[in-house]
Design an enzyme around this catalytic site. Structure first.
Site, PDB file in Angstrom:
ATOM      1  N   HIS A 227     109.074 -71.069 -72.179  1.00  0.00           N
ATOM      2  CA  HIS A 227     110.243 -71.226 -73.196  1.00  0.00           C
ATOM      3  C   HIS A 227     110.926 -70.482 -73.438  1.00  0.00           C
ATOM      4  CE1 HIS A 227     110.777 -74.929 -76.460  1.00  0.00           C
ATOM      5  NE2 HIS A 227     111.626 -73.930 -76.166  1.00  0.00           N
TER       6      HIS A 227
ATOM      7  N   HIS B  45     114.752 -68.870 -75.350  1.00  0.00           N
ATOM      8  CA  HIS B  45     116.371 -68.960 -75.525  1.00  0.00           C
ATOM      9  C   HIS B  45     117.560 -67.728 -75.220  1.00  0.00           C
ATOM     10  CE1 HIS B  45     116.250 -73.508 -76.887  1.00  0.00           C
ATOM     11  NE2 HIS B  45     115.191 -72.826 -77.477  1.00  0.00           N
TER      12      HIS B  45
ATOM     13  N   ASP C  40     116.038 -79.268 -74.257  1.00  0.00           N
ATOM     14  CA  ASP C  40     115.049 -78.871 -75.505  1.00  0.00           C
ATOM     15  C   ASP C  40     116.091 -78.271 -76.610  1.00  0.00           C
ATOM     16  OD1 ASP C  40     112.346 -77.622 -76.569  1.00  0.00           O
ATOM     17  OD2 ASP C  40     113.526 -75.473 -77.052  1.00  0.00           O
TER      18      ASP C  40
ATOM     19  N   HIS D 204     111.124 -82.022 -75.617  1.00  0.00           N
ATOM     20  CA  HIS D 204     111.096 -81.575 -77.188  1.00  0.00           C
ATOM     21  C   HIS D 204     110.798 -82.519 -77.457  1.00  0.00           C
ATOM     22  CE1 HIS D 204     113.447 -79.486 -80.706  1.00  0.00           C
ATOM     23  NE2 HIS D 204     113.285 -80.615 -80.640  1.00  0.00           N
TER      24      HIS D 204
ATOM     25  N   HIS E 192     106.255 -77.336 -77.323  1.00  0.00           N
ATOM     26  CA  HIS E 192     105.896 -76.125 -78.773  1.00  0.00           C
ATOM     27  C   HIS E 192     105.156 -77.604 -79.517  1.00  0.00           C
ATOM     28  CE1 HIS E 192     109.770 -78.166 -79.387  1.00  0.00           C
ATOM     29  NE2 HIS E 192     110.816 -77.412 -78.579  1.00  0.00           N
TER      30      HIS E 192
ATOM     31  N   ASN F  21     112.014 -75.281 -85.714  1.00  0.00           N
ATOM     32  CA  ASN F  21     112.010 -76.645 -84.797  1.00  0.00           C
ATOM     33  C   ASN F  21     110.908 -76.858 -84.104  1.00  0.00           C
ATOM     34  OD1 ASN F  21     112.819 -79.440 -85.024  1.00  0.00           O
ATOM     35  ND2 ASN F  21     114.647 -78.893 -84.151  1.00  0.00           N
TER      36      ASN F  21
ATOM     37  N   ASP G  82     109.211 -69.492 -77.098  1.00  0.00           N
ATOM     38  CA  ASP G  82     110.782 -70.125 -78.382  1.00  0.00           C
ATOM     39  C   ASP G  82     111.318 -69.263 -78.428  1.00  0.00           C
ATOM     40  OD1 ASP G  82     112.020 -72.370 -78.894  1.00  0.00           O
ATOM     41  OD2 ASP G  82     110.618 -73.321 -80.267  1.00  0.00           O
TER      42      ASP G  82
ATOM     43  N   GLY H  41     114.983 -71.497 -86.017  1.00  0.00           N
ATOM     44  CA  GLY H  41     114.627 -70.340 -84.676  1.00  0.00           C
ATOM     45  C   GLY H  41     114.624 -69.571 -85.053  1.00  0.00           C
TER      46      GLY H  41
HETATM   47 ZN   LIG Z   1     112.911 -77.391 -78.729  1.00  0.00          ZN
END
Ligand SMILES: [Zn+2]
Length: 435
Positions: free
Chosen positions: A59, A61, A153, A180, A233, A279, A306, A325
């Site tokens: 996970h 980003h 997500d 998510h 998460h 989140n 995340d 985030g």
């Molecule tokens: Zn998420």
């Protein structure tokens, strides 16, 4: 000397329990005894270090394509290698969205060019993450990127009919839907966890039930369809209970927890520092205790980061306007050691399971999460469990520095990372080690 020359990692503590050497030849573990090393092999002294199979994050980003001011595939890959990761799964909420074979192939090929970690693109479940029409998941699965994990997500696949169809669709190619879990109606305008602290601060709350109700629905759907579900998460005590129930029923569900949900609570929000805005939100101490217990007893399968980079202008503002985030690739291992290993809840062998073997298995990454044995790919993370350090967000290799952990002390860290035998990160303490 070339990057792929033979390497001997001497006196490593494999999984923290057996001392051995790792002789690496042609990208694989050729022997566990330095006596077998070919002439001219470079050596690295790993006395006092724990060797784990290279860490895998399911996970992450990255912000490329679209928001390269926040993170690129290159800066995110460097941050990952520095955190001990050899593979990352890049979420689909880029611009354009990773909802076609073209975009996922672009992300995968850029990852290969950078070459610091294996970048596995996650495909979007719905076109544009809009939750109305399924994306062409089959085309992404059959593309050169061979996508196996799909997620909207950042957004929840809220429509139960679409979620059911998505679960049916991915079953045909052994894929998984990573959800998510957030009921959008129950979290409209939400700013933090709904509880005593949100009431005192007067901030709109994100109730635990908004997560738990979606997880409950989804495990029932996954059981009904006979498909594979992964819950992103997970953050509440109630969610742990639901996953535990679903697993007892034989439903094919896995779940992840984030380092910040293992360490921080909603009390952190009292300072209105947007670095703590995330989140799902930071929950209560009771929730922290429950996710730690769930990770320790195997109800929660993996720790994922995340990692969510945001540029300063999206975080240096008032709480209500700030993006959600936090970055996390370089602090994940230290937080897991602090919250789970140093407390006796997990062994290093367990850490290998929750941060390498199981995430690789969920993502269907055949060459990752393999045991530290002869013949296996030399994807290796060396951890110094005694390297107490203070987190300095500006020192990150990420392009963004929105870490909530600045100034806190962590007990250990990754000091070397090897991808197919090639060092992708070496701590400064190893400077000259290969001379
Ligand atoms: Zn998420």
């Amino acid at each position: 000397m070339s990057d792929t020359a033979a390497i001997v990692i001497e006196n490593a503590s494999l999984y923290g329990d057996t001392t051995a050497d790792l002789v690496i030849v042609d990208g694989r573990i050729a022997s566990l005894d330095r006596a077998d090393a070919p002439a001219g092999a470079r050596t690295l002294d790993a006395s006092g270090l724990v060797a784990l199979p290279g860490l895998v994050d399911i996970h992450t980003h990255l912000r490329e394509p679209g928001r390269e001011d926040a993170e690129t595939i290159e800066t995110g890959s460097r941050s990952a290698a520095q955190g001990g990761f050899v593979a990352i799964h890049a979420m689909a909420n880029t611009t354009p969205t990773a909802d076609t074979a073209g975009v996922v192939e672009l992300v995968a090929s850029r990852g290969r060019e950078v070459g610091l970690v294996d970048v596995f693109p996650v495909g979007a479940v719905t076109v544009g993450l809009e939750g109305t029409q399924l994306s062409e998941m089959g085309a992404m699965a059959n593309s050169r990127a061979q996508v196996r994990m799909f997620s909207d997500d950042g957004k929840c696949v809220h429509d139960p009919v679409l979620m059911r169809r998505a679960l049916e669709y991915v079953k045909t190619f052994d894929g998984v839907i990573a959800q998510h879990a957030q009921d959008p109606r129950l979290t409209e305008g939400a700013q933090m966890h709904e509880g005593l602290v949100s009431a005192e601060l007067g901030l709109a709350g994100w109730p635990a039930v908004a997560e738990e109700s979606i997880i409950a629905r989804d495990v029932l759907l996954a059981g009904h369809v006979g498909s594979r579900l992964h819950v992103c998460h997970l953050s509440t005590a109630g969610s742990v209970d639901i996953i535990r129930w679903a697993k007892a029923k034989g439903i094919d569900v896995t779940a992840e927890v984030m380092p910040h949900h293992l360490l921080l609570t909603d009390e952190s929000v009292r300072g209105y520092d947007p670095r703590f805005k995330v989140n799902p939100p930071l929950r209560t101490q009771e929730d922290v205790d429950a996710v730690r217990a769930g990770l320790a007893d195997g109800t929660i399968d993996v720790v994922a980061t995340d990692h969510a980079p945001h540029p300063d202008e999206d975080k240096d503002c008032e709480w209500g306007a700030a993006a959600m985030g936090m970055i996390g690739l370089e602090t994940a291992l230290g937080i897991v050691q602090k919250t789970m290993v140093d407390t006796g809840a997990l062994s290093w062998r367990d850490v290998a399971r929750v941060m390498s073997t199981t995430p690789a298995s969920i993502g269907r990454d055949a060459e990752h999460g393999r045991p530290l044995e002869v013949g296996e790919p030399a994807n290796i993370t060396l951890v110094d469990p005694a390297a107490a350090w203070t987190v300095e967000p500006s020192a990150t290799a990420s392009r963004s520095n929105n870490s909530p952990f600045g100034g806190i002390e962590l007990p250990g860290r990754a000091v070397a990372t090897f991808l197919r035998g090639r060092p992708t990160y070496l701590d400064v303490s190893f400077e000259g080690a290969f001379a």
